[in-house]
Design a protein around this motif. Structure first.
Motif, mmCIF file in Angstrom:
data_model
loop_
_atom_site.group_PDB
_atom_site.id
_atom_site.type_symbol
_atom_site.label_atom_id
_atom_site.label_comp_id
_atom_site.label_asym_id
_atom_site.label_seq_id
_atom_site.Cartn_x
_atom_site.Cartn_y
_atom_site.Cartn_z
ATOM 1 N N UNK A 132 46.398 35.970 24.556
ATOM 2 C CA UNK A 132 48.102 35.399 23.908
ATOM 3 C C UNK A 132 48.740 35.698 25.140
ATOM 4 N N UNK A 133 48.645 36.065 26.657
ATOM 5 C CA UNK A 133 48.924 36.534 27.344
ATOM 6 C C UNK A 133 48.877 35.568 28.663
ATOM 7 N N UNK A 134 47.967 34.518 28.665
ATOM 8 C CA UNK A 134 47.370 33.907 29.680
ATOM 9 C C UNK A 134 46.666 34.161 30.846
ATOM 10 N N UNK A 135 46.646 35.750 30.921
ATOM 11 C CA UNK A 135 45.406 36.214 31.662
ATOM 12 C C UNK A 135 43.891 35.616 31.206
ATOM 13 N N UNK A 136 43.342 35.476 32.649
ATOM 14 C CA UNK A 136 41.671 34.767 32.377
ATOM 15 C C UNK A 136 40.679 36.115 31.596
#
Length: 76
Positions: free
Chosen positions: A59-63
């Motif tokens: 949800x934070x955009x971290x892969x």
């Protein structure tokens, strides 16, 4: 359980808004494999493409995980 968001090399966003709630990495890997299989079957959209990728992020955009398939068909 974690929520995952998936993007693909053909610019499709899979479950972009709501994400997928999955039990963990094994289930996520299965979803990425299924996503790649669907992409390989979509000949009109992917004509001429040889590398297919599906990427998962949180949800934070971290892969979190990526999957890749290279496909080549040639006349022998």
């Amino acid at each position: 359980m974690p929520r995952y968001f998936i993007s693909t090399s053909d610019k499709a966003r899979v479950h972009e808004k709501e994400g997928l709630v999955l039990s963990g990495p094994e289930e996520l890997a299965q979803v990425l494999r299924q996503t790649l299989a669907t992409m390989l079957h979509d000949e009109d959209r992917n004509k001429g493409r040889t590398v297919f990728t599906a990427n998962a992020h949180d949800a934070y955009g971290d892969p979190i995980m990526n999957a890749r398939v290279t496909m080549e068909a040639r006349k022998l």
